[in-house]
Design an enzyme around this catalytic site. Structure first.
Site, PDB file in Angstrom:
ATOM      1  N   TYR A  11       0.824  -1.212   0.000  1.00 29.62           N
ATOM      2  CA  TYR A  11       0.000   0.000   0.000  1.00 29.62           C
ATOM      3  C   TYR A  11       0.860   1.264   0.000  1.00 29.62           C
ATOM      4  CZ  TYR A  11      -3.854   3.140   1.052  1.00 29.62           C
ATOM      5  OH  TYR A  11      -4.783   4.145   0.995  1.00 29.62           O
ATOM      6  N   THR A  74      -9.301   9.753  10.852  1.00 29.92           N
ATOM      7  CA  THR A  74     -10.455   8.989  11.348  1.00 29.92           C
ATOM      8  C   THR A  74      -9.980   7.831  12.224  1.00 29.92           C
ATOM      9  OG1 THR A  74     -10.502   7.410   9.517  1.00 29.92           O
ATOM     10  CG2 THR A  74     -11.666   9.519   9.184  1.00 29.92           C
ATOM     11  N   HIS A  76     -10.087   4.788  11.417  1.00 32.25           N
ATOM     12  CA  HIS A  76      -9.679   3.687  10.546  1.00 32.25           C
ATOM     13  C   HIS A  76      -8.341   3.097  10.984  1.00 32.25           C
ATOM     14  CE1 HIS A  76      -8.052   1.981   6.713  1.00 32.25           C
ATOM     15  NE2 HIS A  76      -9.246   1.426   6.738  1.00 32.25           N
ATOM     16  N   MET A 101       7.042 -10.065  13.044  1.00 40.21           N
ATOM     17  CA  MET A 101       6.077  -9.019  12.723  1.00 40.21           C
ATOM     18  C   MET A 101       6.791  -7.692  12.511  1.00 40.21           C
ATOM     19  SD  MET A 101       2.698  -7.715  14.723  1.00 40.21           S
ATOM     20  CE  MET A 101       3.599  -6.708  15.875  1.00 40.21           C
TER      21      MET A 101
END
Length: 142
Positions: A11, A74, A76, A101
């Site tokens: 992304y 927000t 999100h 991770m």
């Protein structure tokens, strides 16, 4: 030789590339084999790892999650972070797999870039070291 599946969220392309560079440098230095798959976003990483864990034709010694979530205006960010961490944790706990991770959670892209850069915080390299350590631990305790 151990074989690792790297699931890299693309992304944020620049951050993804830096995370991957740090991780693969660590693996090359330790003669570790790896395969890279791309996830569209960080939220999708747990599902991609689960697909591999449950897959009949995959045989990995460990898994590496690389991605980034940057805080916006927000809620999100909060839900994505929570979903990713809980999803990865559930996979590890239910399937007893070695996992590193390398998920960056940051307030800005600038802060994320510092964490991803192998010459600075090197989150990808540290996560790669973690999965190698967990593979060793897993093999000792089987």
């Amino acid at each position: 030789m151990s074989k690792i599946l790297i699931v890299n969220s693309v992304y944020y392309t620049e951050i993804a590339n830096l995370l991957l560079e740090g991780a693969t440098d660590k693996f090359k230095g330790n003669n570790i084999g790896y395969e890279i798959i791309k996830a569209p976003g960080t939220f999708e990483i747990p599902a991609a790892i689960l697909f591999a864990v449950k897959g009949k034709n995959t045989n990995y010694d460990g898994y590496l999650a690389l991605g980034c979530v940057i805080r916006g205006e927000t809620d999100h960010y909060k839900y994505v972070c929570k979903g990713v961490i809980e999803g990865l944790n559930a996979i590890v706990m239910h399937h007893a797999i070695p996992l590193g991770m390398g998920i960056i959670t940051a307030d800005s892209k600038d802060k994320a870039l510092i964490r991803a850069d192998k010459n600075k915080k090197n989150v990808g390299g540290h996560a790669a070291s973690t999965v190698l350590h967990m593979i060793d631990l897993h093999n000792k305790l089987k």
